[in-house]
Motif scaffolding. Structure first.
Motif, PDB file in Angstrom:
ATOM      1  N   THR A  62       0.851  -1.178   0.000  1.00  0.00           N
ATOM      2  CA  THR A  62       0.000   0.000   0.000  1.00  0.00           C
ATOM      3  C   THR A  62       0.891   1.233   0.000  1.00  0.00           C
ATOM      4  O   THR A  62       1.802   1.357   0.817  1.00  0.00           O
ATOM      5  N   ARG A 122      -3.783   9.146  -3.790  1.00  0.00           N
ATOM      6  CA  ARG A 122      -4.658   8.276  -2.997  1.00  0.00           C
ATOM      7  C   ARG A 122      -3.887   7.069  -2.474  1.00  0.00           C
ATOM      8  O   ARG A 122      -2.993   6.545  -3.130  1.00  0.00           O
ATOM      9  N   TYR A 161      -3.504   3.345  -2.001  1.00  0.00           N
ATOM     10  CA  TYR A 161      -4.004   2.221  -2.788  1.00  0.00           C
ATOM     11  C   TYR A 161      -3.044   1.041  -2.652  1.00  0.00           C
ATOM     12  O   TYR A 161      -1.848   1.233  -2.493  1.00  0.00           O
TER      13      TYR A 161
END
Length: 78
Positions: A46, A53, A55
Motif C-alpha cells: 500500500t 490516494r 491504494y
C-alpha cells in the motif's frame, strides 16, 4: 521482505499508467497478505499513488530500492 516505511521502486505500471510511474520511488504505508481468490492469497504493497490516494498493489510491481539498484548496476556491468 517489504515492510512499512521501506522505499520501493515501481517496476511494472501496466494498466496503472495514470497511477504509477516506472522507476519512481514510493514509501510503503502497509504490506499485507490479502485474499485474491478462493483460498488464494497474494502480498500487497500500500502506497500513496500518483493520484494522491492510498491504494494497494500486488507486490510484484515493486522492488526494494536496494534490489532495484543492484539490478540496474548488473544491467550496466558494474
Amino acid at each position: 521482505m517489504i515492510k512499512k516505511g521501506d522505499i520501493v521502486v515501481c517496476t511494472d505500471n501496466k494498466t496503472y499508467e495514470s497511477y504509477l510511474t516506472l522507476n519512481k520511488l514510493y514509501e510503503v504505508i502497509r504490506f499485507s497478505r490479502l485474499q485474491s481468490g478462493f483460498e488464494t492469497y497474494d502480498d500487497y504493497v500500500t502506497i500513496i499513488n500518483d493520484d494522491g490516494r492510498e491504494y494497494s498493489y500486488i507486490n510484484t510491481r515493486f522492488l526494494l530500492i536496494n534490489e532495484w539498484r543492484e539490478k540496474r548496476l548488473k544491467e550496466i556491468g558494474i
